[in-house]
Scaffold this motif. Sequence first.
Motif, short mmCIF file in Angstrom:
data_model
loop_
_atom_site.label_atom_id
_atom_site.label_comp_id
_atom_site.label_asym_id
_atom_site.label_seq_id
_atom_site.Cartn_x
_atom_site.Cartn_y
_atom_site.Cartn_z
N UNK A 46 43.33 14.04 35.53
CA UNK A 46 44.10 13.61 36.69
C UNK A 46 44.85 14.82 37.24
N UNK A 47 44.47 15.16 38.45
CA UNK A 47 45.12 16.33 39.03
C UNK A 47 46.25 15.86 39.92
N UNK A 48 47.46 16.17 39.57
CA UNK A 48 48.59 15.82 40.41
C UNK A 48 48.69 16.81 41.55
N UNK A 49 49.37 16.37 42.62
CA UNK A 49 49.48 17.30 43.76
C UNK A 49 50.31 18.52 43.39
N UNK A 50 51.10 18.41 42.34
CA UNK A 50 51.94 19.55 41.93
C UNK A 50 51.11 20.78 41.61
N UNK A 51 49.94 20.56 41.05
CA UNK A 51 49.09 21.69 40.73
C UNK A 51 48.06 21.91 41.81
N UNK A 52 47.67 20.78 42.45
CA UNK A 52 46.53 20.82 43.37
C UNK A 52 46.81 21.72 44.58
N UNK A 53 47.91 21.45 45.28
CA UNK A 53 48.11 22.14 46.55
C UNK A 53 48.36 23.65 46.39
N UNK A 54 49.19 24.05 45.44
CA UNK A 54 49.30 25.51 45.24
C UNK A 54 47.94 26.15 44.96
N UNK A 55 47.12 25.44 44.17
CA UNK A 55 45.79 25.99 43.86
C UNK A 55 44.95 26.11 45.12
N UNK A 56 44.96 25.04 45.93
CA UNK A 56 44.17 25.08 47.16
C UNK A 56 44.61 26.26 48.04
N UNK A 57 45.92 26.40 48.14
CA UNK A 57 46.42 27.47 49.01
C UNK A 57 46.08 28.85 48.48
N UNK A 58 46.09 28.95 47.16
CA UNK A 58 45.75 30.25 46.58
C UNK A 58 44.28 30.56 46.81
N UNK A 59 43.43 29.53 46.59
CA UNK A 59 41.99 29.75 46.77
C UNK A 59 41.68 30.12 48.21
N UNK A 60 42.39 29.48 49.13
CA UNK A 60 42.16 29.81 50.53
C UNK A 60 42.62 31.23 50.82
N UNK A 61 43.78 31.57 50.24
CA UNK A 61 44.32 32.93 50.44
C UNK A 61 43.32 33.96 49.90
N UNK A 62 42.61 33.60 48.84
CA UNK A 62 41.63 34.52 48.26
C UNK A 62 40.33 34.56 49.03
N UNK A 63 40.19 33.67 49.98
CA UNK A 63 38.96 33.67 50.77
C UNK A 63 37.81 32.94 50.11
N UNK A 64 38.11 32.10 49.13
CA UNK A 64 37.01 31.39 48.46
C UNK A 64 36.76 30.03 49.09
N UNK A 65 37.81 29.47 49.68
CA UNK A 65 37.59 28.26 50.48
C UNK A 65 38.26 28.50 51.83
N UNK A 66 37.79 27.77 52.85
CA UNK A 66 38.49 27.86 54.12
C UNK A 66 38.86 26.46 54.58
#
Lengths: 112, 902
Positions: A46-66
């Motif tokens: 179960x992924x809570x938003x507490x971990x999810x959104x920072x991760x998403x933002x980091x991945x986007x910042x890294x250019x792996x997702x847009x």
Amino acid sequence: MKPLSKPTDLVQGTLDLLILKTVALEPMHGWAVAQRIRQMSGDVLQVGQGALYPSLHKLEQNGWIESEWAVSENNRRAKYYTLTKAGRKAMESEAAQWERLSAAISLIVGTA
Amino acid sequence: MGAVVGGNLPDCRDGVMSMRWMTVIRMRIRALFFRAELEQELDEELRYHLDREVEEGMAAGMSPKDARYAAMRAVKEIEQRKEECRDMRGLNAIDHMAQDFRYAVRQLRKNPAFACTAIFVLALGISSTVAIFGFVEAALIKPLPYRDQSRLVAAFASSPGAPRSWLSYPDFADWKKLNQVFRSIDAYALNGSFTLNTWDGAEQVGGTRVSAGFFRTLGVTPFLGRDFQSGEDSAGAPRTVVLSYTAWQKRFGGKRDVLGRAIMLNGNPTVVIGVLPAHFQFAPYGGAEFWATLRGTDSCEQHRDCRNLIAIARLKDGVSIDAASANMRSVAQQLRSQYPEANRFFGSANLVPLRDFIVGDVRPVLLILLSGASLLLLIACVNVTTLLLARSDSRQREIAMRGALGASSSRLLHQFATEGFVLAAAGCIAGLVFAQWGMGLLMALVPAEKLESMPYLRGLGLNSVTVAFACGISLLAGMTFAVIPMARTSLAGMLEGLKEGTRGSAGTTWRRFGSILVVIEVALAMVLMVCAGLLGQSLYQMLHLDVGFQADHLAYFQTSWAPGKYETDQQIVRLGREMTERIATLPGVLSVGLSTAPPVDSAWGTASFHIAGRLAVSGEENEVINRQVSAGYLRTLQARLWRGRYFSEAEDTAKPHVVIINRTLAGKYFAGEDPTGKQIYYDGGPRTLMQIVGVVDDIKEGPLEDPNWPVLYVPVNQNPLVWPALLVRTSGGEAALFPRVTGAIHGLDPFITVSPGQTMTERINQSPSAYLRRSAASLTGGFAAAALLLGVVGFYGVVAYAVGQRTREMGVRMALGAQRSTVYRLILGEAGRLTAIGVVLGIGGSLAATTMLRSLLFGVRFWDPATLIAVAGVLGGSALLASYLPARRAASVNPVEALRTE
């Protein structure tokens, strides 16, 4: 099956891999990503938003997702994440790494 | 192979990489400049999530209100989530940096005295280092403006006495033919001037003659027209000349129709065929305006023993300079066995990389100056560090307060680091401004004719390399400023600062730190001052050297003329006599002398001799300096006759041949005998016996720092002299005489060119050896003065601070009955101890540093005790003075007040 108690039990790099894997299926917004991970893991992860959104933002910042704003299934504006080419490469190498690691761990746990 | 659980995703490689980086950069830019938009998106994204949670709850049968509460519970602390997302985007880092920066600037502005002092001190250190580095870069780092310049060498004939001797034209032709290691070898001639006919007579102009491939070997293409074609340097070819850009602008108005025009150069019509590019430079003839061809026809070039060329060669690909040297040595040996008379001394060859040949003599000076400037920079950094430490100490409470209000320790450290870097950056900018100004000033101090021989300094100023260097050293300084206060501020004890009365213990740590810094400062200042002292003494010794003649009221002129008019021995002897007579009758002239070369020149023009009646050991070479001088020459110089007599004007070829020797020669070849009356003869040629009629005290013929060579003086009336140097003894000022001497010679023949007059004193002061030491001594002296000032200020700062910290202690001591003298003794004793340690370390450092200086030292030992003692005295005195003021303040403390303040 009893769910693993807290999202923090998911080691950070592993969560990244799960997100990449999930987003690889189709463009998805954050909530859907969390839902999909839960479903696919049979309610174990179960992924809570507490971990999810920072991760998403980091991945986007890294250019792996847009990301892109689009209309969601319930007719509201939502931020959809898509895997990039670089993200796919990263996902593959990380997945291979994970396979090797989990195989190694099962070897030890299995023989004990 | 191991795998790290949860490690970051690996970077991907290949083409995707660059695409990814573009995305990353785009994201960063967005994060930086579109804050509002991002914030809004973040808000909306999280709200969407929340709403979905609510919907889900309602779908599961909850009331909307309950569902909302449940969702809010699940999405706890939405602001914290946002902050985490911002962190992930790197927004906070930027924010914090900007905040730290603003805070640092505010801190500095709040305390302008501190900020100005620190920035000025830093700028002083940075600017001197950068200015000197600018010279180093221009001379030693920037490539010479020739194609593939690292493959170029200067080639010299080499004798045991003179490892860098010039080549004769026939030797050069043979080297060209016989070598197997050069892609091309070309030469230039050493007589650096021509007689150019102008509307009103003749003018001596700078220039030289080169072999046809010279510019191609250097890899230089003319700006206009063409350079010499092969064969254009042969005897029968029409005479052609290439102009320097300056000559073209100055003498021909920069008009393109100059090509094909004929000018009269050395009395020959010569066609202008090209103009060199403006950036062309050739340091050995920095001022050359006219480049003509060697033709192998003049009287010198037809003789293998007349050496007037320096060769420049380009090595073949893959040939190392060592291999090339080996090949050229065997060529030189082969030529010596072929021409044993002419090449008797020159059985070897010497190849030097062209850069070393051109900048070789300034390199040690520049490196020493750069080291000196770096020491000054170091002192400046130490100084600023003490200032920062003192400040960080007085900021203990502020730091503690901020920590108590929730600033994380890493945030506080960042704050310190930012302040350090802001300071360094300000110092860097100010330093660059000073450096640019300083380089201009230094260039203005270099006399024009020196500058001509250092064309690589042209256009000196800040460029990308020097600016990068400045930024690099500032970054290092900034790092020091950032790290040291961090180490100092023990964060564990951060809260301690909130309590009253803990400043005493903080002061102790700081005092220990400060003492170390002060010792370092004193030691470094000592090193610089000793170096400056030794260089200054070397210069003094050199300028007060006994040169063997009376240098004041003595003027020097160099004459030359085009070949043709004065060819026979009689013509040349008569010209010499007429010149002497005409000048001698000028008012204000006491006497005139002619010589092959003026004193304090280079030790060129050597000959070999044997003593009649003594067995000549085969292979023995008595290489000595040979000077043809007129009868009045030694008298004009006011040389000191030691034995025998001078020449008389009547001694010509009809009389027995005579010679005067110097004392070094007498000591070397006639030890324990009276040389007068002995007979000698030149090695090679007709064995004309010459009788030694006199011995003079050594006259400095070569460079000032060289030991005296053995010298033979022979009369011009028996050994006719072409292009004599004129030395004129005057009763009054020399300068008034210059135009009259030129006028007198032009009255005799307007086509004889005369160099601008030079006083002998000026010649000695401006001689390369003295010049080198003067510039080194004055710059190092400047650095040393700055170091002393910074050191004293730093010392004062530390002692004053320590005294301030101990005010209460002093109060207690005095309340308990301590005398003021005890307080003085306490503080001055502490200061004395630090100075002593610094001086001892400084002596060690100086000894290490001055060994580096040895090549520049003259007449003084590198461990000269007088200098060491004097410097230690000055430093000690200044340090005591700097600590006296704070000591007085401490001693005048009112015990009651001191106890009350804390």
